[in-house]
Design an enzyme around this catalytic site. Structure first.
Site, PDB file in Angstrom:
ATOM      1  N   LYS A   1       9.900 -11.143  16.863  1.00  0.00           N
ATOM      2  CA  LYS A   1      10.424 -11.062  15.500  1.00  0.00           C
ATOM      3  C   LYS A   1      11.575 -10.071  15.401  1.00  0.00           C
ATOM      4  CE  LYS A   1       5.990 -12.387  13.544  1.00  0.00           C
ATOM      5  NZ  LYS A   1       6.322 -13.758  13.452  1.00  0.00           N
ATOM      6  N   CYS A   2      12.490 -10.146  16.328  1.00  0.00           N
ATOM      7  CA  CYS A   2      13.608  -9.208  16.435  1.00  0.00           C
ATOM      8  C   CYS A   2      14.915  -9.976  16.267  1.00  0.00           C
ATOM      9  CB  CYS A   2      13.552  -8.544  17.818  1.00  0.00           C
ATOM     10  SG  CYS A   2      14.923  -7.445  18.207  1.00  0.00           S
TER      11      CYS A   2
END
Length: 165
Positions: free
Chosen positions: A34-35
């Site tokens: 989730k970057c």
């Protein structure tokens, strides 16, 4: 201790070491789902597919130390990587890359300097360490793309070294 002797655990709970990859060029990368840099998975997988048969492998080390960007468990991470990016390279168990409880592999790797001559803490997700068959390590910061010419040159140099050995 040689970094190749440091015990590692795969995302499936099996024990391994970098010694299992002695004749290969290995790219160690701390990864997160989730970057903003997560799309690098696509380029990491492309490198795996392009160079895997020649003696190269990516090893992904999920890490949740940067803004909680890898919150899932091993099954969640495997599913995300497989379904979203078609990842075929090995994934390890979730680790800490900085701080007092950092994984011993990262304890060693963070002593390696980058192109600017700076060692120390991993800056963010997707920091890359290219480990040559002879043990030399090159460090690339998170925003350096996996297909950057300097990264490709490090991989190619390692493959040439392995072939010559």
């Amino acid at each position: 201790m040689d970094i190749r002797d440091i015990p590692l655990t795969t995302i499936d709970g099996e024990t391994t070491t970098l010694a299992d990859y002695t004749d290969r060029v290995v790219m160690v990368v701390n990864v997160a789902s989730k970057c903003g840099l997560t799309p690098q998975y696509e380029k990491l997988e492309a490198l795996q597919r392009e160079y895997g048969d020649r003696g190269f492998t990516v090893l992904g080390f999920p890490c949740n130390q940067f803004a909680g960007q890898e919150p899932g468990d091993g099954d969640d991470i495997k599913e995300f990587c497989s379904m979203t990016y078609g990842v075929t390279f090995p994934l390890m168990e979730k680790v800490k890359v900085n701080g007092r409880n950092r994984h011993p592999l990262y304890e060693a790797l963070t002593k390696v300097t980058d192109a600017a001559g700076k060692a120390g803490r991993v800056k963010w997700n997707f920091e890359k360490f290219v480990v040559q068959p002879g043990g030399r390590v090159q460090r690339f910061r998170p925003t350096t793309q996996p297909d950057d010419p300097a990264v490709i040159a490090a991989i190619e140099a390692g493959l040439a070294e392995a072939k010559a050995a």
